[in-house]
Design an enzyme around this catalytic site. Structure first.
Site, PDB file in Angstrom:
ATOM      1  N   CYS A 139     -39.840  22.050   4.796  1.00  0.00           N
ATOM      2  CA  CYS A 139     -41.211  22.283   5.235  1.00  0.00           C
ATOM      3  C   CYS A 139     -41.484  21.354   6.416  1.00  0.00           C
ATOM      4  O   CYS A 139     -41.377  20.138   6.281  1.00  0.00           O
ATOM      5  CB  CYS A 139     -42.196  22.013   4.103  1.00  0.00           C
ATOM      6  SG  CYS A 139     -43.900  22.005   4.701  1.00  0.00           S
ATOM      7  N   CYS A 142     -44.452  18.861   5.630  1.00  0.00           N
ATOM      8  CA  CYS A 142     -44.106  17.679   4.820  1.00  0.00           C
ATOM      9  C   CYS A 142     -42.950  16.910   5.441  1.00  0.00           C
ATOM     10  O   CYS A 142     -42.698  15.757   5.069  1.00  0.00           O
ATOM     11  CB  CYS A 142     -43.659  18.084   3.413  1.00  0.00           C
ATOM     12  SG  CYS A 142     -44.839  19.026   2.479  1.00  0.00           S
ATOM     13  N   HIS A 159     -48.682  23.218   2.679  1.00  0.00           N
ATOM     14  CA  HIS A 159     -48.833  23.811   4.009  1.00  0.00           C
ATOM     15  C   HIS A 159     -48.538  25.299   3.940  1.00  0.00           C
ATOM     16  O   HIS A 159     -47.543  25.771   4.501  1.00  0.00           O
ATOM     17  CB  HIS A 159     -47.872  23.140   5.008  1.00  0.00           C
ATOM     18  CG  HIS A 159     -48.014  21.662   5.071  1.00  0.00           C
ATOM     19  ND1 HIS A 159     -47.147  20.786   4.450  1.00  0.00           N
ATOM     20  CD2 HIS A 159     -48.968  20.894   5.657  1.00  0.00           C
ATOM     21  CE1 HIS A 159     -47.544  19.544   4.669  1.00  0.00           C
ATOM     22  NE2 HIS A 159     -48.647  19.585   5.395  1.00  0.00           N
ATOM     23  N   LYS A 310     -43.990  17.112 -22.772  1.00  0.00           N
ATOM     24  CA  LYS A 310     -43.353  15.818 -22.534  1.00  0.00           C
ATOM     25  C   LYS A 310     -44.366  14.868 -21.895  1.00  0.00           C
ATOM     26  O   LYS A 310     -45.033  15.239 -20.941  1.00  0.00           O
ATOM     27  CB  LYS A 310     -42.175  16.000 -21.575  1.00  0.00           C
ATOM     28  CG  LYS A 310     -41.478  14.717 -21.249  1.00  0.00           C
ATOM     29  CD  LYS A 310     -40.418  14.903 -20.183  1.00  0.00           C
ATOM     30  CE  LYS A 310     -39.884  13.562 -19.745  1.00  0.00           C
ATOM     31  NZ  LYS A 310     -39.411  13.538 -18.381  1.00  0.00           N
TER      32      LYS A 310
HETATM   33  N1  MSP Z   1     -35.017   6.802 -11.979  1.00  0.00           N
HETATM   34  C1  MSP Z   1     -34.467   7.821 -12.788  1.00  0.00           C
HETATM   35  C2  MSP Z   1     -33.336   7.294 -13.645  1.00  0.00           C
HETATM   36  C3  MSP Z   1     -32.218   6.654 -12.902  1.00  0.00           C
HETATM   37  S1  MSP Z   1     -31.067   5.966 -14.002  1.00  0.00           S
HETATM   38  C4  MSP Z   1     -29.742   5.657 -13.079  1.00  0.00           C
HETATM   39  C5  MSP Z   1     -35.533   8.397 -13.719  1.00  0.00           C
HETATM   40  N2  MSP Z   1     -36.576   7.604 -13.940  1.00  0.00           N
HETATM   41  S2  MSP Z   1     -37.818   7.981 -14.912  1.00  0.00           S
HETATM   42  O1  MSP Z   1     -38.786   6.944 -14.695  1.00  0.00           O
HETATM   43  O2  MSP Z   1     -38.235   9.307 -14.720  1.00  0.00           O
HETATM   44  O3  MSP Z   1     -37.274   7.763 -16.341  1.00  0.00           O
HETATM   45  C6  MSP Z   1     -36.677   8.788 -17.072  1.00  0.00           C
HETATM   46  C7  MSP Z   1     -36.359   8.251 -18.447  1.00  0.00           C
HETATM   47  O4  MSP Z   1     -37.542   7.672 -19.037  1.00  0.00           O
HETATM   48  C8  MSP Z   1     -35.931   9.312 -19.438  1.00  0.00           C
HETATM   49  O5  MSP Z   1     -34.573   9.632 -19.310  1.00  0.00           O
HETATM   50  C9  MSP Z   1     -36.254   8.603 -20.736  1.00  0.00           C
HETATM   51  O6  MSP Z   1     -35.297   7.623 -20.978  1.00  0.00           O
HETATM   52  C10 MSP Z   1     -37.581   7.940 -20.425  1.00  0.00           C
HETATM   53  N3  MSP Z   1     -38.705   8.826 -20.659  1.00  0.00           N
HETATM   54  C11 MSP Z   1     -39.678   9.175 -19.754  1.00  0.00           C
HETATM   55  N4  MSP Z   1     -40.592   9.975 -20.382  1.00  0.00           N
HETATM   56  C12 MSP Z   1     -40.243  10.156 -21.672  1.00  0.00           C
HETATM   57  C13 MSP Z   1     -40.783  10.856 -22.756  1.00  0.00           C
HETATM   58  N5  MSP Z   1     -41.914  11.522 -22.676  1.00  0.00           N
HETATM   59  N6  MSP Z   1     -40.107  10.796 -23.929  1.00  0.00           N
HETATM   60  C14 MSP Z   1     -38.935  10.106 -24.087  1.00  0.00           C
HETATM   61  N7  MSP Z   1     -38.399   9.450 -23.072  1.00  0.00           N
HETATM   62  C15 MSP Z   1     -39.019   9.435 -21.848  1.00  0.00           C
HETATM   63  O7  MSP Z   1     -35.337   9.473 -14.211  1.00  0.00           O
END
Ligand code: MSP
Length: 646
Positions: A139, A142, A159, A310
């Site tokens: 885009c 962006c 956009h 989630k």
């Molecule tokens: N930065 C990447 C991960 C890189 S690791 C090399 C990422 N970060 S994140 O902040 O989105 O974290 C994802 C992780 O947070 C999930 O894999 C899990 O471990 C945890 N969780 C985030 N939300 C969650 C729930 N609602 N329930 C359970 N675990 C959750 O992806």
């Protein structure tokens, strides 16, 4: 078969490193508390442990969020990271390292990994990294690639009037195809152990669907680690982030430490299913390519959900990571996080269930038993704990149950089952309760049979101490408190495992009177007179009171200049009515200072002052921003500075 912690006696436990474009929430706490439990439980089983967690701080989104807050990327990261660290402190997370991908040793380590990848050859003698074209939907509004899920009717939602074009960017690619057969067989044979079984099958299914080589760099993302062999590109955030698992223990900086915790330990990654492919396929393939061993085990747990979804910021249905601490205490909050659901399955959070679980397990089964037995020792033995004589038939039976529970605990820890490990520890308390009630110590007291009573109380307290030791990984503040109340000294209980020298020595100790260990939590009566705003919304909706809490005012810009050594920040002097103030705003890319003087703008007038680049900012201006477009909000027609907006 992968090497297990039981074989090596040493384990590296990791959580994903969390994105800094999200504030911490209970979903993040779920993995982190589970990892902390695992770390403490392995220590209790006599293993050496390194527990690594941290934050993932590079990438375009982080930089965009930072500028939109009027902060530089690192200032924004520092701010969000402090929130994660505070949350982990509030939950008594005892990590060995909190790694940030902006730290120098990580950047060095990733640079070395990239160099190795660049030099490396696949088993067929081809170079692992090759230059290719990354094709994507771009885009121009962006100025970034969007994936098909982000489009609405084939158009950028921000956009819609601009064309989304398929464009091609020169990138470096990782030859994943050369490692797929090896990886598949390592997963099939559990050399890379993926648990639970259902996730292993899911991963194996991915091999059937075709896995493409992936791009390891980006041309247009500035906030990242430059490729050492082509500094016009930065490392793809996932390559940067996954590398933390080895840079965090010394890869590229401290080889001995690295070997100790990667090669001579069993490596356990904990994560949820959202990031399964990166961890089970891309990451082991990268390691194989640089000649390092893949992780031994990956445990993929489920999601905490709220109203079936989630928990995540984008859905605005989050609970704060330490939300349960005020009501249930640190240990209560940890216990609930760990035991509400089977690790591996999704779980829906329900208020009612939380209180019932806490009251049933901690207040009744455990806390109550401690208090009943302690009171009888205080009442009948002047507080001095009698000897624990396990030779009678009932006592022997209880002793055997305890031994069995200890084994069950260890087995559960080894299969990454915190839930069942805690159940085993708590079963000691439940069985002791049964023993206690059956032995009827109150009848012995009435008959003045102090010998008989002494056996019951000695055995009960010894059993309580056993349960406490195995509950320590879940309850790291209450267990020491309890052991102290049984007359143990700090140096007997203070080591990181909580095990200390406890087991041998309860007899003759003096019980200390104290408050209930786990006071019952009663249902809060609804307070009809309570103002609405006290019930925190979980759906992103705010009340009118919240709106009125923000004081928006019309202001006039009277001076504007660039902040030295930044491209993005302007320092403005503004007048709100008669008052002159200074604010710092991230708008230098969009407005020249001279064009701003005399303009009327909208500001948040009651924002807590903050220092940005050492310059005090006293308010925040409002602007509309999408992608690379930014426009200040201005009144539609003439109005005096100082006017209220709302
Ligand atoms: N930065 C990447 C991960 C890189 S690791 C090399 C990422 N970060 S994140 O902040 O989105 O974290 C994802 C992780 O947070 C999930 O894999 C899990 O471990 C945890 N969780 C985030 N939300 C969650 C729930 N609602 N329930 C359970 N675990 C959750 O992806």
């Amino acid at each position: 078969m992968a090497t297990s912690p039981a074989q090596t006696g040493r384990v590296l436990i990791t959580t994903p490193i969390y994105y800094v474009n999200d504030r911490p929430h209970l979903g993040h706490a779920y993995t982190t508390v589970a990892a902390d439990f695992m770390a403490r439980a392995h220590r209790l089983l006599g293993r050496e442990v390194f527990f690594l967690t941290g934050t993932d701080e590079h990438g375009e989104k982080v930089a965009e969020t930072a500028w939109s807050r009027g902060l530089t990327p690192i200032e924004h990261c520092d701010d969000v990271v402090a929130g994660f660290q505070d949350a982990w402190q509030a939950l008594h997370i005892d990590y060995d390292r909190f790694i940030r991908t902006t730290e120098e040793d990580h950047v060095n380590g990733v640079t070395k990994i990239l160099e190795r990848l660049h030099e490396a050859k696949t088993p067929d003698g081809e170079s692992v990294i090759y230059e290719g074209d990354y094709k994507g939907l771009y885009c121009t509004g962006c100025e970034k690639f969007l994936n098909s899920r982000e489009l609405e009717d084939g158009r950028c939602p921000i956009h819609p009037n601009r064309e989304v074009r398929e464009i091609t960017e020169r990138n470096y690619f990782f030859r994943l195809s050369s490692y797929l057969d090896t990886l598949k067989s390592m997963i099939e044979t559990d050399e890379i152990l993926i648990r639970p079984e259902i996730r292993k099958r899911e991963v194996l299914g991915l091999f059937g669907q075709g896995l493409d080589d992936f791009s390891i760099s980006r041309e247009k993302v500035e906030w990242g680690i430059p490729l050492p062999f082509d500094r016009s590109q930065t490392a793809y955030v996932w390559v940067d982030a996954l590398s933390n698992y080895i840079t965090g223990i010394g890869y590229g900086n401290h080889p001995d430490n690295y070997r100790k915790w990667w090669n001579d330990a069993s490596v356990l990654h904990l994560l949820a299913k959202d990031i399964l492919k990166f961890h089970t396929i891309f990451w082991p393939a990268m390691l194989l390519a640089i000649g390092e061993k893949p992780p031994d085990e990956l445990f993929i747990h489920g999601y905490l959900t709220l109203v079936g979804q989630k928990m995540s910021k984008s859905l605005a249905n989050v609970i704060k990571p330490d939300a349960w601490v005020p009501e249930y205490g640190v240990d209560g909050a940890r216990y609930l996080i760990l035991t509400l659901f089977r690790f591996g399955q999704d779980g829906e959070i329900k208020e009612e269930m939380i209180r019932e679980k806490y009251n049933a397990d901690l207040a009744n089964d455990f806390g109550n038993l401690v208090s009943r037995a302690s009171k009888m020792v205080l009442g009948n033995f002047g507080g001095i704990i009698p000897e624990a004589d396990f030779s009678g038939p009932e006592e022997k039976a209880l002793g055997e149950i305890i031994e069995q529970a200890e084994k069950t605990f260890a087995e559960a820890v080894d299969r990454v089952d915190p839930n069942q490990a805690i159940a085993a520890a708590l079963s000691i308390a439940r069985e002791t309760n049964r023993y206690f009630d059956h032995a009827k110590p109150w009848a012995r007291a009435k008959e003045k049979d102090l010998d008989g009573l002494g056996v019951i109380l000695g055995v009960t307290l010894e059993a309580i101490a056993k349960a406490a030791i195995y509950l320590f990984p879940a309850l790291p503040t209450k267990v020491p408190e309890l052991l102290r109340s049984l007359g143990l000294l700090d140096d007997e209980i203070a080591d990181r495992t909580g095990k200390g020298k406890v087991v041998a020595a309860l007899v003759g100790r003096e019980i200390q009177k104290g408050p209930a260990l786990f006071p019952r939590v009663e249902k809060q009566k609804p307070k009809p007179e309570a103002p609405k705003k006290e019930t925190k919304p979980t759906d992103g909706v705010i009340s009118i009171d919240d709106v009125f809490a923000v004081k928006l005012k019309i202001a006039e810009v009277i001076e504007a200049e660039k902040v030295e050594k930044t491209d993005k920040l302007l320092q403005l002097q503004i007048k709100i009515g008669e008052e002159t103030r200074q604010i710092v705003a991230g708008i230098a890319e969009y407005y020249r200072p001279e064009d701003l003087v005399g303009r009327m703008i909208v500001v948040v007038a009651n924002l807590k002052p903050a220092k940005i680049r050492g310059i005090e900012s006293n308010g925040m201006l409002l602007a509309a921003k999408k992608g690379k477009e930014l426009r200040l909000l201005t009144p539609d027609g003439e109005i005096r500075s100082g006017a209220s907006v709302g």
